[in-house]
Motif scaffolding. Structure first.
Motif, PDB file in Angstrom:
ATOM      1  N   VAL A 337       0.843  -1.195   0.000  1.00 41.70           N
ATOM      2  CA  VAL A 337       0.000   0.000   0.000  1.00 41.70           C
ATOM      3  C   VAL A 337       0.876   1.241   0.000  1.00 41.70           C
ATOM      4  CG1 VAL A 337      -1.769   1.279   1.256  1.00 41.70           C
ATOM      5  CG2 VAL A 337      -1.810  -1.232   1.224  1.00 41.70           C
ATOM      6  N   THR A 338       0.636   2.128  -0.955  1.00 37.83           N
ATOM      7  CA  THR A 338       1.336   3.408  -1.003  1.00 37.83           C
ATOM      8  C   THR A 338       0.309   4.517  -1.216  1.00 37.83           C
ATOM      9  OG1 THR A 338       1.668   3.187  -3.398  1.00 37.83           O
ATOM     10  CG2 THR A 338       3.438   2.390  -1.961  1.00 37.83           C
ATOM     11  N   TRP A 339       0.719   5.758  -0.876  1.00 37.83           N
ATOM     12  CA  TRP A 339      -0.209   6.876  -1.027  1.00 37.83           C
ATOM     13  C   TRP A 339      -0.204   7.348  -2.479  1.00 37.83           C
ATOM     14  CZ3 TRP A 339      -3.922   8.061   2.101  1.00 37.83           C
ATOM     15  CH2 TRP A 339      -3.814   7.715   3.454  1.00 37.83           C
ATOM     16  N   ASN A 340      -1.111   6.742  -3.250  1.00 36.50           N
ATOM     17  CA  ASN A 340      -1.276   7.137  -4.640  1.00 36.50           C
ATOM     18  C   ASN A 340      -2.767   7.199  -4.946  1.00 36.50           C
ATOM     19  OD1 ASN A 340      -2.045   4.452  -4.753  1.00 36.50           O
ATOM     20  ND2 ASN A 340      -0.169   3.776  -5.774  1.00 36.50           N
ATOM     21  N   TYR A 341      -3.107   7.335  -6.220  1.00 32.52           N
ATOM     22  CA  TYR A 341      -4.521   7.488  -6.566  1.00 32.52           C
ATOM     23  C   TYR A 341      -5.333   6.260  -6.186  1.00 32.52           C
ATOM     24  CZ  TYR A 341      -4.273   4.354 -10.593  1.00 32.52           C
ATOM     25  OH  TYR A 341      -4.151   3.249 -11.396  1.00 32.52           O
ATOM     26  N   THR A 343      -4.993   4.384  -3.516  1.00 32.91           N
ATOM     27  CA  THR A 343      -5.330   4.480  -2.092  1.00 32.91           C
ATOM     28  C   THR A 343      -6.482   5.443  -1.860  1.00 32.91           C
ATOM     29  OG1 THR A 343      -3.044   3.984  -1.479  1.00 32.91           O
ATOM     30  CG2 THR A 343      -4.425   5.031   0.200  1.00 32.91           C
ATOM     31  N   TRP A 344      -6.430   6.608  -2.509  1.00 33.63           N
ATOM     32  CA  TRP A 344      -7.508   7.576  -2.325  1.00 33.63           C
ATOM     33  C   TRP A 344      -8.827   7.049  -2.881  1.00 33.63           C
ATOM     34  CZ3 TRP A 344      -7.062  11.096   1.108  1.00 33.63           C
ATOM     35  CH2 TRP A 344      -5.820  11.656   1.404  1.00 33.63           C
TER      36      TRP A 344
END
Length: 387
Positions: A337-341, A343-344
């Motif tokens: 999991v990474t903070w990218n589109y 995840t949003w």
């Protein structure tokens, strides 16, 4: 232990990648099912004319993507007077032309596979209709109807029997935006998830295990990937065979399709594999219960020819137009999991799913979950009693 962790990492990564798309697809499917009554479907499938088969396919595409529920509903429609070919086309559309399948294919494998699904699906239904018209004898059909009328239980009978569409007249938006419309959408949404969750989880775990543990060299030899012509001929034949023994159907076979594609199966072969979710061994056993042994065998070989034939058409057509993607352009994801589109989008759609689940639980949903199984006679009794 490291091998298990690697397999679980791949499974978790694929799950995270497709979560928002699954929720979106099932929400849109629930909206359509909330305003289209199953009784309306039955009235439109009384013959096997081309127009009727086209309508059956489109109605199937707007229906449940669960393979077990699709074959149960097809049997129910057949018992209530629908033409057998039209009911079968409905089941094919329900499992191979649904929006959520196209979204997941696009996300995991690329737009070419989504296009192949929606091009090959109608081809498969046309081939099947021609085979039925040429080889299905009246005596075989009578035997199948007699067996169907016995009402032997298969799987997901309750889910297939439930009609959760909003009653009454009014425009599409008026019915959808009403309180009853909100409730109906929530009920269809949760019941669809409950129907496919087992196969989806199994498919993700199998795909993760195969991707982590089976070397590429095995698949390259098995799919004859070093011989382009032989691979193109072999793929659409072996794809459905792999599907039959994999026990994974519905959307759950897409992660495994990704692994097979990376392993070297041809473009038409992976398409035929995805089409063959109505040929897995448990569903073949259900056909025997529903229609008898002779019709089950008839369905096995006609389905296989239709699925393989559609795979060959897709292989030839997409190669001719240069639409077959490079194999190296598709990867089995391993990142976490990474903070990218993604995840949003997952956060937004998980909140939407939570809202629908809460509405489902507050409006009698638990009782519906308990009625997903059972036999068709039980649910027909509920239908007549005005449940």
């Amino acid at each position: 232990m490291g091998a298990i962790t690697h397999a679980l990492r791949i499974t978790g990564s694929m799950t995270w990648q497709i979560t928002w798309a699954l929720i979106l697809g099932f929400t849109l499917s629930a909206i359509i099912q909330a305003v289209v009554r199953k009784s309306t479907i039955g009235r439109l499938l009384g013959d096997n004319r081309p127009r009727t088969l086209a309508v059956a396919s489109l109605l199937g595409a707007a229906s449940s993507s669960c393979s077990y529920a699709a074959v149960a509903l097809a049997r129910s429609l057949f018992r209530k007077g629908a033409d057998f070919t039209a009911a079968t086309a409905f089941a094919f559309g329900s499992t191979n032309l649904v929006l959520e399948l196209g979204v997941i294919l696009w996300l995991l494998m690329g737009w070419q596979f989504t296009a192949a699904e929606f091009v090959g699906g109608p081809v498969m239904i046309v081939v099947l209709a021609l085979l039925f018209r040429r080889f299905m004898k009246p005596a075989l059909l009578r035997e199948a109807r007699e067996q169907a009328d016995r009402g032997v239980a298969g799987s997901m009978e309750g889910h297939a029997a439930m009609d959760m569409a909003v009653a009454g007249d009014g425009s599409f938006w008026r019915r959808l935006l009403s309180r009853a419309g909100f409730t109906s959408v929530s009920h269809v949404f949760v019941m669809e998830w409950a129907a496919i969750l087992r196969d989806l989880v199994i498919g993700l775990f199998i795909a993760g295990a195969i991707a982590a543990w089976v070397p590429d060299s095995f698949w390259e030899h098995f799919f004859l990937s070093g011989h382009p012509v032989l691979s193109g001929l072999w793929g659409p034949l072996i794809g459905p065979v792999v599907a039959v023994i994999s026990f994974v159907c519905s959307i759950g076979n897409v992660p495994l399709a990704l692994v097979l594609w990376k392993g070297g199966i041809s473009f038409g072969g992976v398409t035929a594999f995805i089409f063959a979710d109505l040929l897995i061994l448990p569903i073949l056993n259900i056909y025997k219960k529903y229609y008898g042994k002779r019709m089950a065998w008839f369905m096995l070989w006609t389905f296989f020819i239709a699925m393989a034939g559609a795979g060959y058409v897709v292989e030839l057509l997409f190669n001719a137009f240069g639409w077959v993607p490079e194999r190296g352009g598709t990867t089995v994801m391993t990142e976490g999991v990474t903070w990218n589109y993604t995840t949003w989008l997952n956060i937004v759609f998980l909140v939407l799913a939570l809202v629908l689940v809460v509405r489902f639980l507050r409006t009698g949903g638990r009782a519906m979950l308990r009625m997903m199984g059972g036999g068709p006679m039980d649910h027909e009794s509920m239908e007549h009693s005005g449940h």
